[in-house]
Design an enzyme around this catalytic site. Structure first.
Site, short mmCIF file in Angstrom:
data_model
loop_
_atom_site.label_atom_id
_atom_site.label_comp_id
_atom_site.label_asym_id
_atom_site.label_seq_id
_atom_site.Cartn_x
_atom_site.Cartn_y
_atom_site.Cartn_z
N GLU A 297 24.22 81.54 21.01
CA GLU A 297 23.50 81.04 22.18
C GLU A 297 22.01 81.31 22.00
OE1 GLU A 297 23.44 79.01 25.88
OE2 GLU A 297 25.02 79.28 24.39
N GLU A 327 14.37 74.67 23.87
CA GLU A 327 14.77 75.26 22.58
C GLU A 327 15.01 74.18 21.53
OE1 GLU A 327 16.57 78.27 25.73
OE2 GLU A 327 17.99 77.11 24.53
N ASP A 480 23.98 79.87 30.39
CA ASP A 480 25.03 80.74 29.86
C ASP A 480 26.39 80.38 30.46
OD1 ASP A 480 23.16 82.42 28.36
OD2 ASP A 480 22.48 83.07 30.33
#
Length: 495
Positions: A297, A327, A480
């Site tokens: 992750e 990201e 998450d």
């Protein structure tokens, strides 16, 4: 006669409410049901007229989401964990005596002024970001003020701990969590999360989560979306102190899925320590028995050299990745990928561009006949849609996985057990192309068939919109939860 008048009155009111249903089908169902219930007239009638796109999409998800044939039994998660102190960013900065100036990004925060400028920069974009605060004493003062601020909330934090918490909601799963876990965090963790004694420490690591609402203003800046800015002076997670504990715990725990996170926390370390730690990470992952998938992750980063090293050294050792739009673009910029000249996304990330970058990652750094890489799966999530990209032949049930990941984004943001269609909106692009580097397909969104599938040179893409919460209760940890839910519904084919 009185009884007759009462019955007639009830009948008249029932007729009136029925007319409201017919004439105002868009009136919130909760208001109509409340009115009907207050009159004690029995079960509320179902509104007539077409269902909203949100209702159709939510119903279609529920029909699509099926359990995988082979489910995980034991999941090991590490190595970053902390206590999140969640607070209004504008109110905290005002309480610290700061005034809105010019927004400016800082790779590392050295002062309160840097904090104010970086917060405004990302608030103006409505984008999530995470930064390291270098001054220990100043951070301690800010953290104390934040913890004691009226309305401040304390939650489980850190990607590993949040993913572990999400997995632990499934009581038939055994979950191991390794990270720097202090007394407050241990108290907050689900009882179903097992923490090795070696992971316990005397003090907690605190991360400050400065949230802002869609439309919130401070000075000349106005947030287009609700989001958050995270910062910390976290040395335990930064040095990945619990990596060795994590690896040594795996042999006894015997997981069938390993989830690793926290590499981004190394940005506050020296280049020498970063290189040393990355080699140790690669060695540690290589020691995990073949056949146990490892999911990595990612999180917000600013160090291009570190990101490039992760791409070239760590990606080939993991089977799966989870990441968001910030990201993804930074990764492409750091490793000379497609659309790297784009400085930032202009609003909603273009689906075709995202698809091009995902394809490039799996083609250049994923498994193929000529490459021994383990990487075969990427779960991309942004505010209004998700994409799961997989190398053919290695994963199953990905249609359900991407739908489940998108569904949990809507429920967790709104803090509801199921999708409340009155509190969410469909904001995904109604039409898009699947590539800008080749002749991609043109897709028209259909809420009744919310998962779209396309193929490209041995790689399969699954796309689905997200039902975005209009009044989010909490934005932290959504990525998450999304990654964990997608993994929970995924099935890895044995090698």
């Amino acid at each position: 006669m009185a009884l007759w008048r009462g019955s007639a009155c009830a009948g008249f009111l029932a007729l009136a409410v029925g007319c409201v249903f017919l004439l105002e089908p868009e009136l919130p169902g909760t208001a109509l049901r409340s009115l009907w219930s207050s009159l004690r007239l029995g079960p509320a009638p179902v509104p007539v007229g077409p269902l909203s796109p949100e209702s159709r999409l939510a119903a279609a998800w529920d029909a699509l989401i099926a359990q995988p044939a082979r489910r995980w039994r034991r999941v090991a998660v590490g190595v970053n964990a902390c206590v999140d102190v969640v607070i209004s960013g504008v109110k905290l900065l005002q309480a610290l005596g700061l005034s809105p100036g010019s927004g400016k990004d800082h790779a590392i925060l050295h002062s309160r002024s840097d904090l104010e400028e970086a917060f405004l920069y990302f608030m103006g974009k409505g984008a999530a970001a995470e930064r390291f605060f270098s001054d220990k004493e100043t951070f301690h003062d800010i953290a104390q003020a934040a913890s004691e601020f009226p309305g401040a909330q304390h939650y489980v934090g850190g990607n590993a701990a949040l993913i572990g918490q999400r997995f632990a909601a499934n009581t038939d799963l055994k979950v191991l969590l390794c990270g720097p876990i202090g007394p407050k965090l241990h108290e907050l963790l689900d009882d179903n999360v097992f923490v090795p004694p070696e992971s316990l420490q005397e003090e907690d690591e605190f991360h400050l989560i400065l949230e802002y609402l869609a439309g919130e203003e401070w000075g000349p800046f106005k947030a287009p979306h609700a989001n958050r800015f995270i910062f910390s002076h976290d040395l335990s997670n930064g040095a990945m102190n619990m990596l060795e504990v994590f690896v040594s715990s795996l042999e006894e725990f015997q997981p069938d899925l390993v989830v690793l996170s926290g590499l981004h926390m190394m940005e506050g370390q020296s280049k020498e320590l970063q290189r040393k730690r990355l080699l140790e990470v690669v060695t540690a992952i290589s020691d995990i028995p073949t056949g146990i998938p490892v999911h990595l992750e990612l999180a917000s980063m600013t160090n291009r050299e570190l990101m490039s090293s992760i791409v070239h050294q760590v990606f080939p050792t993991v089977a799966s990745l989870g990441l968001n739009e910030q990201e993804l673009l930074f990764l492409s910029q750091s490793a000379s990928g497609p659309h790297a000249s784009l400085s930032s996304w202009d609003g909603v990330p273009d689906v075709g561009m995202v698809s091009d970058i995902l394809f490039w990652i799996l083609k250049e750094h994923g498994r193929s006949e000529n490459r021994s890489s383990d990487l075969t799966r990427i779960h991309f999530h942004t505010l209004v849609y998700h994409i799961l990209a997989t190398v053919d032949g290695h994963w199953a049930n990905q249609l359900a996985a991407v739908a489940a990941g998108a569904r949990v984004a809507g429920t967790q943001a709104c803090a509801t057990e199921t999708i409340d269609t009155n509190r969410v909106s469909l904001r995904a692009p109604q039409e898009f192309t699947t590539s800008h580097l080749e002749s991609g397909s043109r897709i028209v969104l259909n809420p009744d068939k919310p998962v779209v599938e396309w193929h490209r040179e041995g790689i399969t893409f699954h796309f689905t919109p997200v039902l975005v919460c209009k009044d989010p209760v909490r934005t932290v940890g959504l990525g998450d939860a999304i990654s964990a839910e997608g993994l929970f519904y995924s099935e890895a084919h044995p090698d």
